[in-house]
Design a protein around this motif. Structure first.
Motif, PDB file in Angstrom:
ATOM      1  N   THR A   1     -10.429 -18.428  33.840  1.00 59.17           N
ATOM      2  CA  THR A   1     -10.349 -17.673  32.671  1.00 59.17           C
ATOM      3  C   THR A   1     -12.069 -16.296  32.563  1.00 59.17           C
ATOM      4  O   THR A   1     -11.233 -15.909  31.676  1.00 59.17           O
ATOM      5  CB  THR A   1     -11.138 -18.806  31.664  1.00 59.17           C
ATOM      6  OG1 THR A   1     -10.064 -20.292  31.463  1.00 59.17           O
ATOM      7  CG2 THR A   1     -11.231 -17.926  30.570  1.00 59.17           C
TER       8      THR A   1
ATOM      9  N   LYS B   1     -10.784 -23.554  36.431  1.00 59.82           N
ATOM     10  CA  LYS B   1     -10.424 -23.292  34.867  1.00 59.82           C
ATOM     11  C   LYS B   1     -11.336 -22.151  34.057  1.00 59.82           C
ATOM     12  O   LYS B   1     -10.514 -21.231  33.895  1.00 59.82           O
ATOM     13  CB  LYS B   1      -9.620 -24.479  34.286  1.00 59.82           C
ATOM     14  CG  LYS B   1      -8.811 -23.907  32.920  1.00 59.82           C
ATOM     15  CD  LYS B   1      -7.520 -23.095  32.432  1.00 59.82           C
ATOM     16  CE  LYS B   1      -7.098 -22.287  31.615  1.00 59.82           C
ATOM     17  NZ  LYS B   1      -6.726 -23.369  30.888  1.00 59.82           N
ATOM     18  N   GLU B   2     -12.964 -22.562  34.931  1.00 59.79           N
ATOM     19  CA  GLU B   2     -13.418 -21.705  33.834  1.00 59.79           C
ATOM     20  C   GLU B   2     -13.743 -20.445  34.529  1.00 59.79           C
ATOM     21  O   GLU B   2     -13.459 -19.267  34.264  1.00 59.79           O
ATOM     22  CB  GLU B   2     -14.970 -21.985  34.356  1.00 59.79           C
ATOM     23  CG  GLU B   2     -16.249 -21.672  33.648  1.00 59.79           C
ATOM     24  CD  GLU B   2     -17.024 -22.296  34.333  1.00 59.79           C
ATOM     25  OE1 GLU B   2     -18.372 -21.641  34.379  1.00 59.79           O
ATOM     26  OE2 GLU B   2     -17.280 -22.975  34.298  1.00 59.79           O
TER      27      GLU B   2
ATOM     28  N   LEU C   1      -4.243 -14.776  28.726  1.00 60.61           N
ATOM     29  CA  LEU C   1      -5.441 -14.707  27.755  1.00 60.61           C
ATOM     30  C   LEU C   1      -4.736 -14.203  26.729  1.00 60.61           C
ATOM     31  O   LEU C   1      -5.594 -13.282  25.916  1.00 60.61           O
ATOM     32  CB  LEU C   1      -6.777 -14.089  27.749  1.00 60.61           C
ATOM     33  CG  LEU C   1      -7.727 -15.404  28.898  1.00 60.61           C
ATOM     34  CD1 LEU C   1      -9.157 -15.034  28.840  1.00 60.61           C
ATOM     35  CD2 LEU C   1      -7.517 -16.590  27.897  1.00 60.61           C
TER      36      LEU C   1
ATOM     37  N   ASN D   1      -2.610 -12.600  33.456  1.00 61.97           N
ATOM     38  CA  ASN D   1      -4.141 -12.915  32.634  1.00 61.97           C
ATOM     39  C   ASN D   1      -2.998 -13.757  31.718  1.00 61.97           C
ATOM     40  O   ASN D   1      -2.455 -13.499  31.013  1.00 61.97           O
ATOM     41  CB  ASN D   1      -4.855 -11.403  32.064  1.00 61.97           C
ATOM     42  CG  ASN D   1      -5.484 -11.866  31.439  1.00 61.97           C
ATOM     43  OD1 ASN D   1      -5.956 -12.612  31.601  1.00 61.97           O
ATOM     44  ND2 ASN D   1      -6.413 -10.572  31.276  1.00 61.97           N
TER      45      ASN D   1
ATOM     46  N   ASN E   1     -10.121 -13.167  33.556  1.00 66.05           N
ATOM     47  CA  ASN E   1      -8.957 -12.831  33.051  1.00 66.05           C
ATOM     48  C   ASN E   1      -9.976 -12.315  31.390  1.00 66.05           C
ATOM     49  O   ASN E   1      -9.206 -11.150  30.902  1.00 66.05           O
ATOM     50  CB  ASN E   1      -8.198 -13.894  32.301  1.00 66.05           C
ATOM     51  CG  ASN E   1      -6.899 -14.468  33.367  1.00 66.05           C
ATOM     52  OD1 ASN E   1      -6.887 -13.741  34.598  1.00 66.05           O
ATOM     53  ND2 ASN E   1      -6.831 -15.769  32.825  1.00 66.05           N
ATOM     54  N   GLN E   2     -11.136 -12.778  31.273  1.00 63.40           N
ATOM     55  CA  GLN E   2     -12.183 -12.225  30.058  1.00 63.40           C
ATOM     56  C   GLN E   2     -12.404 -10.569  30.596  1.00 63.40           C
ATOM     57  O   GLN E   2     -12.453 -10.410  29.880  1.00 63.40           O
ATOM     58  CB  GLN E   2     -12.918 -12.961  29.774  1.00 63.40           C
ATOM     59  CG  GLN E   2     -12.903 -14.236  28.897  1.00 63.40           C
ATOM     60  CD  GLN E   2     -13.737 -15.280  29.453  1.00 63.40           C
ATOM     61  OE1 GLN E   2     -14.923 -15.650  29.935  1.00 63.40           O
ATOM     62  NE2 GLN E   2     -13.945 -16.145  27.558  1.00 63.40           N
TER      63      GLN E   2
END
Length: 300
Positions: free
Chosen positions: A200, A196-197, A88, A86, A203-204
């Motif tokens: 992401t 990438k979206e 983030l 992750n 990971n969110q």
């Protein structure tokens, strides 16, 4: 010898152990030039996890059962590789109880951990020194090949970013090729505008910062299961692996974040001999995994 890293999660665990059983009992069904070296995944829910399937019990499984997961793969000579990818994560996440417990258990046995940010590298080195470090395909390298070579020179495995797949000129620029790993069955289209979206968002989710509505994860740029027919420069077909082997690369990763049918198709492509695909499929069916039926039901 080709060394595959195979996916492990709840959705493919049965497929994995049946495949490993078949490899042991029916070697003639499979290519004779590979071993399953590692199995990667994250057995329990933790913010450290990247874009991986986890156990739906969210920690209600006791850690003894996770210990058994590690040992089950170890019984086949396969080391476990935790995916703590992750990107983030923030410093406060380093205190996560589940992530630290998973790392502590594997540190006692020895194994790998896949990371994507320096914050986690420092945490692992300080607390779990027996874990060997790999760098995720999602790792960002500010200076491209130069940055990758700096990591490779430190004797850590780098899963090569997919934009470099099938590029012999790039391979010739890399150092310590014994530490390079190639993701062979990436199903993203070239220059995917959503890649990438998607990472992401996943990971969110693991940080509990985003709730995903039903069907929100579907990618309209590339339907799951279609990867073998795509005109992608990222896909490394079975026969193309020999180019890497001839250069000195022997680590290869089979992606598994999509679904179990995707992994089944991938195993047919990379592990099973062409003339034995039907035999292997029937073996799985006799043991409760009827993939032809699953595909038919999906088409309805």
């Amino acid at each position: 010898m080709i060394k595959f890293s195979i996916p492990d999660s709840n959705i493919v665990r049965d497929l994995n152990f049946l495949t490993l059983q078949a490899l042991k009992e029916h070697k003639d069904w499979f290519y004779d030039d590979f071993i399953a070296e590692t199995a990667y995944g994250c057995p329990l829910f933790t913010p450290w996890n990247g874009n991986r399937s986890t156990n739906d019990n969210l920690g209600r499984i006791c850690l003894n059962e996770i210990d058994n997961v590690y040992d089950s793969y170890g019984g086949y000579g396969i080391e476990y590789r935790l995916t703590f990818t992750n990107f983030l994560l923030r410093p406060e996440h380093l205190y996560d109880t589940v992530g630290n417990a998973l790392a502590r258990l594997l540190n006692e046995k020895g194994g790998y951990v896949t990371l994507s940010i320096p914050l986690m590298e420092q945490h692992i080195r300080n607390n779990y020194p027996n874990l060997k470090i790999c760098w995720s395909v999602t790792t960002e390298y500010p200076e491209g090949i130069k940055s990758i070579n700096e990591v490779l020179s430190k004797n850590m495995i780098v899963i090569l970013p997919i934009e470099y797949n099938n590029d012999e000129k790039v391979i010739d620029e890399l150092v310590n090729l014994e530490n390079v790993e190639i993701l062979v069955n990436e199903d993203c289209i070239d220059n995917c505008p959503k890649r990438k979206e998607h990472f992401t968002r996943a990971n969110q989710i693991h940080l509990l910062e985003k709730y995903v509505e039903e069907n929100d994860e579907e990618c309209f740029f590339n339907p799951p299961g279609a990867f073998l027919g795509l005109p992608s420069t990222r896909l490394v077909h079975r026969d193309a692996i020999q180019m890497y082997v001839s250069k000195g690369i022997d680590h290869f990763k089979i992606a598994g974040r999509q679904n179990d049918k995707f992994v089944y198709i991938s195993y047919l492509e990379y592990l099973v001999l062409p003339d034995c695909k039907d035999i292997f499929t029937n073996f799985l069916k006799e043991n409760g995994l009827d993939y032809p039926k699953m595909f038919m039901e999906e088409e309805k």
